[in-house]
Motif scaffolding. Structure first.
Motif: not given
Length: 117
Positions: A40-63
């Protein structure tokens, strides 16, 4: 060479939905975890979501937990980010990312998401 091309951004009203896509090429897509970041403008880049190669065990930012869903189609070399119940604070440039050991950390060009009435 590694290429990541995002699409699907745009202007949406609060409470609306968007689905982002990231088409990947130049590497064996099915071997690597994929990530969505935002800045976002004026903010650092943040991780929103991640997905492993197989597609399971996804992760998300709390927001974004419970509102965003990351998925992938290894046959199409594409990763997606379904965004529901969008809020003005979700306004940002969204980037697709892959880290390939010994080669580097790669980014797409980004796609703008604006949530506003």
């Amino acid at each position: 060479q590694v290429q990541l091309v995002e699409s699907g951004g745009g202007l949406v009203q609060p409470g609306g939905s968007l689905k982002l896509s990231c088409a990947a090429s130049g590497f064996t897509f099915s071997r690597y975890s994929m990530n969505w970041y935002r800045q976002a403008p004026g903010k650092e880049r943040e991780l929103v979501a991640a997905i492993p190669s197989t597609g399971g065990n996804t992760n998300y930012a709390d927001s974004v937990k419970g509102r965003f869903t990351i998925s992938r189609d290894n046959a199409k070399n594409t990763v997606y980010l379904q965004m529901n119940s969008l809020k003005p604070e979700d306004t940002a440039v969204y980037y697709c990312n892959v880290r390939i050991p010994y080669l580097g950390n790669y980014w797409g060009q980004g796609t703008q998401v604006t949530v506003s009435s």
